[in-house]
Design a protein around this motif. Structure first.
Motif, short mmCIF file in Angstrom:
data_model
loop_
_atom_site.label_atom_id
_atom_site.label_comp_id
_atom_site.label_asym_id
_atom_site.label_seq_id
_atom_site.Cartn_x
_atom_site.Cartn_y
_atom_site.Cartn_z
N GLY A 26 -26.51 -57.34 -0.97
CA GLY A 26 -26.39 -56.12 -0.17
C GLY A 26 -25.70 -55.01 -0.95
O GLY A 26 -26.13 -53.86 -0.90
N LEU A 27 -24.63 -55.35 -1.68
CA LEU A 27 -23.94 -54.34 -2.50
C LEU A 27 -24.85 -53.83 -3.61
O LEU A 27 -24.85 -52.63 -3.94
N LEU A 28 -25.65 -54.73 -4.18
CA LEU A 28 -26.59 -54.32 -5.23
C LEU A 28 -27.65 -53.40 -4.64
O LEU A 28 -28.03 -52.39 -5.26
N ALA A 29 -28.15 -53.72 -3.47
CA ALA A 29 -29.14 -52.86 -2.82
C ALA A 29 -28.55 -51.49 -2.49
O ALA A 29 -29.22 -50.46 -2.60
N ASP B 50 -29.22 -45.34 -4.39
CA ASP B 50 -28.91 -44.01 -4.91
C ASP B 50 -29.88 -43.58 -6.00
O ASP B 50 -29.88 -42.42 -6.42
N ASP B 51 -30.69 -44.47 -6.50
CA ASP B 51 -31.59 -44.16 -7.61
C ASP B 51 -32.75 -43.28 -7.12
O ASP B 51 -33.49 -43.68 -6.22
N THR B 52 -32.89 -42.10 -7.70
CA THR B 52 -33.94 -41.16 -7.31
C THR B 52 -35.09 -41.13 -8.30
O THR B 52 -35.98 -40.28 -8.20
N ILE C 241 -27.14 -48.41 3.43
CA ILE C 241 -28.34 -48.47 2.59
C ILE C 241 -29.44 -47.58 3.17
O ILE C 241 -30.10 -46.82 2.45
N THR C 242 -29.62 -47.64 4.47
CA THR C 242 -30.65 -46.83 5.13
C THR C 242 -30.39 -45.34 4.94
O THR C 242 -31.32 -44.57 4.66
#
Length: 458
Positions: free
Chosen positions: A292-295, A300-302, A427-428
């Protein structure tokens, strides 16, 4: 170069340029006025001489010889020359000075002289005027030359005044530029001193916003807004680290305790297996949390590739997966109308997997905290915006908790008995942001929660 020095130099350059332009204007028109004034004097002298020598005396040699120099010559370095209609010199008188001019200079201007346009020329300090005078129908040329001694002295005085005035003005301009730059940059200097006192330990400190109207005040206000954002980010980071440490420490401590207990007391295979199963369960919790932390970090990756995505297919796939997780829960999907101008219905640009993750997280929360049916609505808010709504009738959240619900690892007090780590909404939120959308949550305790997602239509 410092901004202060740039302002001083630019201010000086601007004012000195204006000063020099004004000086040049005064100097030029003063020179023109002196020259015009002296030529008017020469013209008046030429007319006076013509009336006396030609009109009255008719250039009679006996009468001309009786005239003395001091009777005719009244200017410095003066010369008077008269030419008859055949361009012969018939009268010449001049002061005994080498620089008084000679009649040989006059011949070059014979053809330039008309009745309405005298000839003007200058040799050194001697200025000469030649004019045409008609007597008994015959044209005579009269040349009067002289040196404007008094006008020259006045002009030299003017030059001295302008030079001294410009030097004095330059000193005043330097002082004014320094004062102007210091006064203009004083608020910035004060702001720099205040900013230097702000560190990570006192982010609550703010910069003085002055009158809140001019540009410097707007800069201070913008900086204070940035400080507020940094303070919130630091607080969120502290909260995230605190919650992450707690969430990771608890299962790790459970694994350690289970294994230590098993090592010390389990002597049978069945007991050891129970301990191993318990440890595996805790380790799986750690893995789930880490994933979950990795997700959350990847959200944030655009840089992902954006392609056309059918949002209705994404929603239906998420609904099917959520129904599989919660077999006894009803999820109703309602499709709204769409504008006639839309060619491809419910089409957005983005990443289908990320969007499905976001929708599934929202559906998972709705099903997890509600025992009644969950309603999913998909339609067009405008021709360019698609609106997705997910509504449940579950526990709901109070206003103070609703403001923090999107923080990573934060969970409402009335739902901590449910499985999860508080990462889904965070995350959402990031996924919706990288898709240039908006996430809005409305909730009321005991009545349920409504989540709205707005996305740009492709």
């Amino acid at each position: 170069m410092l901004v202060r020095n740039k302002l001083i130099l630019r201010f000086m350059a601007l004012v000195v340029t204006i000063q020099l332009c004004l000086t040049a204007f005064i100097y030029y028109y003063s020179a023109q006025a002196r020259e015009l004034r002296f030529y008017h004097r020469l013209e008046a002298k030429a007319e006076q001489t013509a009336n006396l020598l030609i009109h009255r005396l008719d250039l009679q040699p006996d009468m001309l010889r009786s005239l003395r120099k001091k009777d005719l010559l009244t200017m410095h370095n003066e010369r008077i020359s008269i030419y008859d209609p055949q361009r012969r010199l018939v009268f010449h008188i001049a002061q005994e000075r080498k620089d008084a001019g000679t009649p040989t200079q006059d011949t070059a201007y014979f053809d330039q002289i008309t009745r309405k346009k005298p000839a003007r020329f200058q040799r050194g300090n001697i200025e000469t005027l030649g004019m045409l005078y008609r007597h008994h129908g015959q044209p005579y040329l009269i040349f009067v030359a002289g040196r404007d001694q008094f006008g020259g002295k006045e002009f030299e005085t003017l030059r001295s005044i302008l030079l001294g005035g410009n030097l004095g003005a330059l000193v005043l301009i330097i002082g004014a530029a320094w004062y102007f730059a210091n006064r203009s940059l004083q608020p910035l200097s004060r702001m720099v001193s205040e900013v230097k006192g702000i560190t990570a330990t006192n982010l609550r400190q703010r910069v003085n916003e002055g009158n809140r109207q001019d540009e410097i005040a707007q800069l201070a206000m913008t900086f204070n807004e940035m400080l507020s954002g940094l303070e919130q980010a630091f607080e969120a980071q502290k909260s995230f680290l605190s919650h992450a440490s707690h969430e990771l420490r608890t299962p790790l401590a459970n694994v350690l305790g289970t294994l230590e207990t098993s090592s010390a007391y389990d002597t049978e295979l069945a007991a050891s297996k129970r301990s191993i199963d318990s440890a595996v369960e805790e380790i799986q919790r750690i893995i789930d949390l880490t994933n979950g932390l990795l997700a959350l970090a990847k959200a944030d990756d655009t840089s992902f590739r954006r392609t056309p995505v059918q949002l209705d297919d994404v929603v239906l796939q998420a609904v099917d997966e959520c129904s599989a997780r919660y077999p006894g829960r009803t999820v109703q999907v309602e499709f709204g109308t769409w504008p006639e101008s839309v060619e491809e219905v419910f089409m957005v640009r983005g990443n289908a997997q990320l969007l499905q993750t976001a929708v599934l997280n929202l559906l998972d929360n709705a099903c997890k905290y509600s025992t009644e049916a969950v309603t999913v609505g998909l339609g067009y808010e405008t021709a360019h915006h698609i609106l997705l709504t997910i509504t449940d009738t579950g526990l709901g959240l109070p206003a103070e908790e609703l403001a923090r619900i999107q923080e990573p690892l934060y969970r409402g007090t009335n739902g901590r008995d449910k499985p999860g780590y508080g990462l889904g909404l965070a995350i959402t939120q990031k996924i919706i942001q990288v898709h240039a959308g908006q996430l809005q949550i409305e909730s009321e305790v005991g009545k349920g929660t409504r989540v709205s997602v707005r996305l740009l239509a492709a």
